[in-house]
Design a protein around this motif. Sequence first.
Motif, PDB file in Angstrom:
ATOM      1  N   VAL A   1     -23.652  34.620  53.660  1.00 39.74           N
ATOM      2  CA  VAL A   1     -23.856  34.286  52.251  1.00 39.74           C
ATOM      3  C   VAL A   1     -22.512  34.179  51.546  1.00 39.74           C
ATOM      4  O   VAL A   1     -22.289  33.286  50.708  1.00 39.74           O
ATOM      5  CB  VAL A   1     -24.761  35.332  51.588  1.00 39.74           C
ATOM      6  N   GLN A   2     -21.584  35.093  51.850  1.00 36.69           N
ATOM      7  CA  GLN A   2     -20.261  35.011  51.238  1.00 36.69           C
ATOM      8  C   GLN A   2     -19.554  33.704  51.614  1.00 36.69           C
ATOM      9  O   GLN A   2     -18.919  33.058  50.774  1.00 36.69           O
ATOM     10  CB  GLN A   2     -19.421  36.215  51.682  1.00 36.69           C
ATOM     11  N   SER A   3     -19.661  33.325  52.894  1.00 37.19           N
ATOM     12  CA  SER A   3     -19.039  32.073  53.324  1.00 37.19           C
ATOM     13  C   SER A   3     -19.654  30.878  52.614  1.00 37.19           C
ATOM     14  O   SER A   3     -18.954  29.952  52.189  1.00 37.19           O
ATOM     15  CB  SER A   3     -19.170  31.938  54.842  1.00 37.19           C
ATOM     16  N   TRP A   4     -20.981  30.847  52.516  1.00 37.19           N
ATOM     17  CA  TRP A   4     -21.664  29.749  51.804  1.00 37.19           C
ATOM     18  C   TRP A   4     -21.271  29.739  50.328  1.00 37.19           C
ATOM     19  O   TRP A   4     -21.083  28.687  49.737  1.00 37.19           O
ATOM     20  CB  TRP A   4     -23.167  29.893  51.969  1.00 37.19           C
ATOM     21  N   LEU A   5     -21.128  30.921  49.721  1.00 35.59           N
ATOM     22  CA  LEU A   5     -20.727  31.000  48.326  1.00 35.59           C
ATOM     23  C   LEU A   5     -19.338  30.411  48.131  1.00 35.59           C
ATOM     24  O   LEU A   5     -19.068  29.714  47.145  1.00 35.59           O
ATOM     25  CB  LEU A   5     -20.767  32.459  47.868  1.00 35.59           C
ATOM     26  N   ALA A   6     -18.441  30.664  49.062  1.00 32.15           N
ATOM     27  CA  ALA A   6     -17.093  30.117  48.949  1.00 32.15           C
ATOM     28  C   ALA A   6     -17.069  28.614  49.126  1.00 32.15           C
ATOM     29  O   ALA A   6     -16.279  27.910  48.487  1.00 32.15           O
ATOM     30  CB  ALA A   6     -16.183  30.786  49.980  1.00 32.15           C
ATOM     31  N   ALA A   7     -17.926  28.099  50.023  1.00 34.89           N
ATOM     32  CA  ALA A   7     -17.900  26.665  50.329  1.00 34.89           C
ATOM     33  C   ALA A   7     -18.724  25.829  49.366  1.00 34.89           C
ATOM     34  O   ALA A   7     -18.384  24.675  49.089  1.00 34.89           O
ATOM     35  CB  ALA A   7     -18.387  26.443  51.761  1.00 34.89           C
ATOM     36  N   ALA A   8     -19.831  26.360  48.848  1.00 35.54           N
ATOM     37  CA  ALA A   8     -20.785  25.552  48.083  1.00 35.54           C
ATOM     38  C   ALA A   8     -20.670  25.718  46.586  1.00 35.54           C
ATOM     39  O   ALA A   8     -21.386  25.043  45.843  1.00 35.54           O
ATOM     40  CB  ALA A   8     -22.219  25.888  48.523  1.00 35.54           C
ATOM     41  N   THR A   9     -19.818  26.614  46.103  1.00 35.17           N
ATOM     42  CA  THR A   9     -19.697  26.768  44.649  1.00 35.17           C
ATOM     43  C   THR A   9     -19.068  25.510  44.050  1.00 35.17           C
ATOM     44  O   THR A   9     -17.941  25.145  44.404  1.00 35.17           O
ATOM     45  CB  THR A   9     -18.836  27.987  44.305  1.00 35.17           C
ATOM     46  N   PRO A  10     -19.763  24.792  43.156  1.00 32.59           N
ATOM     47  CA  PRO A  10     -19.210  23.546  42.601  1.00 32.59           C
ATOM     48  C   PRO A  10     -18.034  23.815  41.672  1.00 32.59           C
ATOM     49  O   PRO A  10     -17.835  24.937  41.180  1.00 32.59           O
ATOM     50  CB  PRO A  10     -20.398  22.942  41.846  1.00 32.59           C
ATOM     51  N   ASP A  11     -17.276  22.772  41.429  1.00 30.61           N
ATOM     52  CA  ASP A  11     -16.087  22.911  40.597  1.00 30.61           C
ATOM     53  C   ASP A  11     -16.433  23.153  39.132  1.00 30.61           C
ATOM     54  O   ASP A  11     -15.602  23.701  38.392  1.00 30.61           O
ATOM     55  CB  ASP A  11     -15.213  21.659  40.711  1.00 30.61           C
ATOM     56  N   ASP A  12     -17.623  22.695  38.708  1.00 31.39           N
ATOM     57  CA  ASP A  12     -17.988  22.870  37.304  1.00 31.39           C
ATOM     58  C   ASP A  12     -18.648  24.212  37.040  1.00 31.39           C
ATOM     59  O   ASP A  12     -19.185  24.439  35.951  1.00 31.39           O
ATOM     60  CB  ASP A  12     -18.933  21.752  36.862  1.00 31.39           C
TER      61      ASP A  12
ATOM     62  N   PHE B   1     -15.480  41.743  53.620  1.00 36.32           N
ATOM     63  CA  PHE B   1     -15.336  40.601  52.716  1.00 36.32           C
ATOM     64  C   PHE B   1     -14.927  39.381  53.532  1.00 36.32           C
ATOM     65  O   PHE B   1     -14.048  39.475  54.400  1.00 36.32           O
ATOM     66  CB  PHE B   1     -14.278  40.894  51.642  1.00 36.32           C
ATOM     67  N   ASP B   2     -15.543  38.262  53.248  1.00 36.76           N
ATOM     68  CA  ASP B   2     -15.282  37.038  54.004  1.00 36.76           C
ATOM     69  C   ASP B   2     -13.947  36.443  53.564  1.00 36.76           C
ATOM     70  O   ASP B   2     -13.599  36.416  52.366  1.00 36.76           O
ATOM     71  CB  ASP B   2     -16.409  36.030  53.763  1.00 36.76           C
ATOM     72  N   GLU B   3     -13.206  35.942  54.524  1.00 35.55           N
ATOM     73  CA  GLU B   3     -11.885  35.391  54.228  1.00 35.55           C
ATOM     74  C   GLU B   3     -11.972  34.110  53.390  1.00 35.55           C
ATOM     75  O   GLU B   3     -11.116  33.853  52.533  1.00 35.55           O
ATOM     76  CB  GLU B   3     -11.135  35.119  55.532  1.00 35.55           C
ATOM     77  N   ARG B   4     -12.981  33.305  53.671  1.00 39.44           N
ATOM     78  CA  ARG B   4     -13.128  32.059  52.889  1.00 39.44           C
ATOM     79  C   ARG B   4     -13.369  32.384  51.415  1.00 39.44           C
ATOM     80  O   ARG B   4     -12.805  31.746  50.531  1.00 39.44           O
ATOM     81  CB  ARG B   4     -14.263  31.208  53.438  1.00 39.44           C
TER      82      ARG B   4
END
Length: 756
Positions: free
Chosen positions: A604-615, A635-638
Amino acid sequence: MASARRCATWPVRRGARRAAATGVAIAVAARTGPPDALLGALGNAGVGVTAFASLVALGRITGPRGMVEPPPQARSLDAAAFSALLWTVATALPAVVAASSERARAVDPLMLDGATVAASLGTLGLQLASAARVRALRRLEPGVGDRAWAALCLTLTATSIGIGGAVVGVLPPERVLPLAALASAASVVLTVASPEPTQVSRGLRITLAVSMLCAPLALFAVYVAAQAPAQAGAVVFLACTGTALGGLAAPLLARWFAPEAARWLSAFEAATRAAMNPDPDAALEAALSELRDASGRIFRARPWGLPPRKAEAERGKRTSRRAIATVMPHDPDAPPETAALYRIVSGDRVSMDRAGYMQLQKASVPQRLVDLCTGEPEAVVSAEALRAVEVRRPEVRPMLAWLEQRNVAVAALLGDESGPIGMLTVPRGARTAPLTLEELRALRALADRLAAVLGVSAMLSRSRQREAEARADAEAQRVRADEAARSLGAQTSRLQALARALERPARAAAYGPAARTAVEELERLAASARAVTLLAAPGVNVAAWVALVHLASPRRAGVLVLVDGTDPAHHDLTRWRDDDASPLRVASGGTLGVLDAHALPGAVQSWLAAATPDDTGLVVSVPATVDSLVAAGRFDERLADRIGDRAVALPVLANRGEDLRGLCLDHLARIGVRLSGQPLGIDPPALALLAEHAWPGNDVELEALLLRAARAATGTVIGVPELTAAGFLPVATERSRERPARSAGPIPITRRRRRP
């Protein structure tokens, strides 16, 4: 429409022309020689051939096919047969005399002359009767009635001149009457075989005018010259002068030979010129105004000697006011006083009243009448034509009743490439004669011009309608945009109200250096629109500080979504990937606050880092530094790379001694109002006792303690007894342990209990 311009078929025209030309050539050649029985027979034969050709051409006139069909008796050739018999006798007698000298002595010369005179008069009478019969039976066929009328008038003119010449002694009857018959027959052939019937009508009017003005003068001059040869020169000179003046006056007189004094023809032509106005509304108004001349009830005839421009200026003085189109509430079926224009698409009728104002009423045209006009020559239907065929075609009776109810004489269909678009109706007025081909074509030209005007008017109307619709749509869009803006503003206000309610504990008593430093640093980071990391000790109200970051960021108008990392519901990666239920989707355009982000699974942490939009703003709270959590594998590195190394440590309650009094009063005021309806206070000894506490539970511990003390309080002030009753056991902070004892220390709890 092209068929109306070919009112006689090509074989009839060709045969009649050839026969007439042959007969005229023979007759003229024979008459140029000396008086002789053989030449007389040849001359009579030429006249007979020409007369026979003229009568056959009269019986075989072919007009454009419409609802009116020629009756069988109109195509009979009995007159041609009888004329052939007469000229056979008139030719045979001199031929027999020329062939036999013995019989020539037995034949009286008066018999030969009598046969020629009888054949000539008989031919003229037959031509008159045939032309009158065709005129009476086929007058409703466009072009046919015009040709028959021209043939009748020319024959009558030739007969009058021939008989007049015989009476005044220009030539002997046996010489002048065959010439009259020959001229009459040749004129009939030219009239019937002419490719353009309208030229026949115009030529007929000029011919009749010249004949009426000049023929009597010429005959009178011949008679006077014969009776008084000494005065022949002066008489001939005066006759030539009179005929020259008559020729100049002939065009003016020719107007009176036009049908109904050329009222309809001049009105149609004037309306066509008026419809050339580039403004379609003005063109329609001017055309309908000119068409008022076509009605006998409203007739403003132009004097024949007045030029057209001066006449139009005179009319302009009478109707100088601009016609105003109004919608009339009266009966739409009431007959208009002048010509009316029915618009099929809009379903209304436009007409001009006596005062020169345009009237607009709701009215429609029967589809059956439109179909009838489509099948007629020049797409024009007359009431007389419908009346002529109503017996054998019962389906036209309703259309005839519709025309008669509105006093309509003719109806012309208006159309364009898309089909019928309107109909022009002309009232009967005082007219009695049927519509001529010349008037029919003038009406067709006017209808075509009005069709173009209607096309332009319809195009402008559609353009104005589209403009009005566009403006209405723009206004509706503006209203909807205003409503959406108000709704969005209300939604934004509600969201900001919720965020401010969450933020209030963070700003309630931020007076000390620790709190002020944290607030200013968070506001600075929030303005940069970057991810913010909060280092929060247990018990600190992290949600309030997340709300503070959200309200200080450029995304304050968006939604604030808080995710508790310790909640098992947020540990499912499928939920984070769901397009509808994902917190990232809900927080789009706003701020996503993740509390205890280290508690989320690594996926979930990795997905949060990758999928959080810029806005979307991201605020993460952790109990320790990100580097230590990454090193510990929590804590995930991404996600660590995504939030960066900018972390703000939230102040603990033990470091907010300056804010403790304000925090206590804020909590007690709300708790008191909630429990007893009035705010509570705290006395200095109790506040001093709280200031010495280490507060390991921070905000949560303080609020819970004050709530228990408020429930145990009997008054409006919280003191040491209430704190003791709430189970408060002060834990000294490191700073209080290191501080030396003072003579005047805090007030003991036992001493507070002895106070009365």
